[in-house]
Write an enzyme that holds these catalytic residues in place. Structure first.
Site, PDB file in Angstrom:
ATOM      1  N   GLU A  90     -74.528  58.483 -26.707  1.00 57.49           N
ATOM      2  CA  GLU A  90     -74.059  57.152 -27.086  1.00 57.49           C
ATOM      3  C   GLU A  90     -74.989  56.147 -26.415  1.00 57.49           C
ATOM      4  O   GLU A  90     -74.893  55.910 -25.213  1.00 57.49           O
ATOM      5  CB  GLU A  90     -72.602  56.950 -26.635  1.00 57.49           C
ATOM      6  CG  GLU A  90     -71.623  57.909 -27.297  1.00 57.49           C
ATOM      7  CD  GLU A  90     -71.551  57.747 -28.798  1.00 57.49           C
ATOM      8  OE1 GLU A  90     -71.977  56.683 -29.312  1.00 57.49           O
ATOM      9  OE2 GLU A  90     -71.072  58.665 -29.489  1.00 57.49           O
ATOM     10  N   CYS A 148     -72.666  47.600 -25.241  1.00 61.37           N
ATOM     11  CA  CYS A 148     -73.677  48.251 -26.084  1.00 61.37           C
ATOM     12  C   CYS A 148     -73.593  47.803 -27.537  1.00 61.37           C
ATOM     13  O   CYS A 148     -74.584  47.868 -28.263  1.00 61.37           O
ATOM     14  CB  CYS A 148     -73.547  49.768 -25.989  1.00 61.37           C
ATOM     15  SG  CYS A 148     -71.924  50.411 -26.473  1.00 61.37           S
TER      16      CYS A 148
END
Length: 462
Positions: free
Chosen positions: A216, A250
């Site tokens: 991720e 993110c």
């Protein structure tokens, strides 16, 4: 402790978890649900400690600490408790006519001993949510939290080591050397959340053991604002999504492409929302998150020189806070466009034709998220179909991550694999395909010794 001693200790822990996994203790639905309930209760019991740790590490407000870290995790656990038995059931699938007399099933098999390396930006939630996946998948887990958020890492270690036996779930604190050593061990699955640069190192280490992994990562997530967008709502949702956690998210909007017809109007609305959320003196706002380290702070401050300063731009070297900042007159040659910003700086680029925007975005690595604001569904669909990205929203930001019914993950440089809800269960289990054959009949045409077998096979396989 020497590096050799550390390596030996880590190896012993991995082997201890392998031996425990081989007993089959982690595999029953009853066991998995019991562990989830223990984790839930431990988090609730230690809520104040978690909030205090997040405050110490990142100056997170109580609201952000609960909504984006604690509450998010608790919801993930309750969803798993309700559904894990259903997710575990073998799935019956069709069989072709060539397999008459058989049954085909897919069993979900745990990987075994997993390694979870978590980041600093949401240090609690991005540790616990993958852990939920490991538990519901029937695995054991070794967790390496971030050294950049030491207070939260310490609380995580305390909670998990007090709640679980180390042969089942264990936490190892440390820096880069610790991560490097752990990656040298042979795990059955690695789950990593962090930067693209470190993700490449993790992938290289995993390749030496052919270990499956989930990455991720991040990237420059674009936001496109068309000239028909509801600008007041658009501005509020962009400012909320961008400056939550001081932009250290993110999937935060990394930059905006706004239609030239509404650029000035959007700019005005964005400035109003910054003041609405953070006041006229955000550096003095006790609820405003700080930048995690001096290194990241200095990197972000260097971007403040780019383009034209529209709003903000102030910073405090002592507190590591940077004002929510809006920049215009930005191009892809600007320094802030060379990498993911990951901070409270929002560059704005104007556009005239949507095709130009799509072509420019597609020249760069595939982003983790994309956001488009428009009342034109055909335009939104055109962007969704033509631009590759991990996930995103139409007329919102960040919210797609908060539903357990959508997979969360990247593509290309923004990551591989996904999780949340049932997708976490899938991420931490392997599809084991099983064909159950009957002995009551035996199709002779499958054997080359049968007369005219090839003629029948040709008909069946057309």
């Amino acid at each position: 402790m020497t590096e050799t001693d550390t390596a030996l200790k880590n190896n012993q822990l991995v082997n201890k978890q392998k031996a425990y996994f081989q007993t089959g203790a982690t595999k029953s639905a009853e066991f998995r649900i019991a562990q989830l309930k223990k984790l839930y209760n431990a988090i609730v019991k230690n809520e104040e400690k978690i909030i205090n740790a997040l405050k110490a590490d990142l100056n997170k407000s109580d609201f952000e600490a609960y909504s984006t870290e604690i509450g998010f995790t608790l919801k993930e656990i309750t969803e798993a408790i309700k559904n894990v038995k259903k997710w575990m059931k073998p799935k019956r699938v069709k069989t072709p006519i060539t397999h008459i007399g058989t049954k085909s099933k897919i069993f979900r098999e745990p990987y075994g001993v997993t390694l979870i390396i978590s980041p600093w930006n949401y240090p609690f939630q991005l540790t616990m949510t993958p852990l939920v996946g490991a538990i519901i998948g029937g695995n054991t887990a070794i967790i390496k939290p971030s050294e950049l958020t030491p207070s939260t890492s310490s609380v995580i270690r305390s909670i998990l080591n007090d709640t679980f036996e180390e042969e089942y779930i264990s936490v190892i604190e440390g820096g880069v050397d610790t991560s490097t050593n752990l990656l040298q061990q042979k795990f059955d699955l690695i789950f990593f959340t962090g930067s693209v640069q470190v993700g490449k190192i993790v992938m290289e280490a995993a390749s030496k053991h052919l270990t499956p992994l989930i990455l991720e990562l991040g990237g420059k997530s674009p936001t496109i604002v068309n000239d028909d967008a509801n600008l007041k709502v658009t501005a509020k949702r962009i400012i909320w999504g961008k400056f939550t956690n001081a932009g250290q998210t993110c999937i935060a909007p990394d930059y905006i492409y706004v239609h030239e017809n509404v650029k000035d109007e959007l700019m005005k609305a964005l400035k109003e929302e910054v003041i609405h959320f953070y006041g006229n003196k955000p550096l003095e706002n006790s609820q405003y998150t700080k930048i995690v380290s001096e290194k990241h702070f200095n990197r972000l401050v260097s971007f403040l020189k780019d383009g034209k300063l529209e709003h903000g731009g102030g910073f405090d070297q002592v507190s590591h806070k940077i004002e929510p900042t809006i920049l215009s007159d930005i191009t892809w040659e600007s320094n802030c466009m060379s990498e993911e910003i990951f901070g409270p700086i929002l560059p704005i680029i104007s556009y005239r034709r949507i095709n130009e925007v799509i072509e420019e975005i597609n020249k760069h690595p595939k982003p983790l998220a994309l956001y488009v604001f428009t009342e034109n569904s055909s335009l939104a669909n055109q962007i969704i179909e033509r631009v590759p990205f991990g996930g995103g929203c139409v007329n919102d930001t960040l919210y797609h991550m908060a539903t357990p019914y959508l997979p969360f993950g990247g593509v290309g440089e923004s990551g591989t694999g996904n999780y949340h809800g049932e997708y976490s269960f899938n991420a931490f289990t392997h599809d084991k395909s099983v064909l159950i054959q009957t002995t009551k009949i035996d199709l002779k045409i499958r054997y080359h010794t049968t007369k005219n077998a090839l003629r029948f096979i040709r008909k069946l396989l057309k």
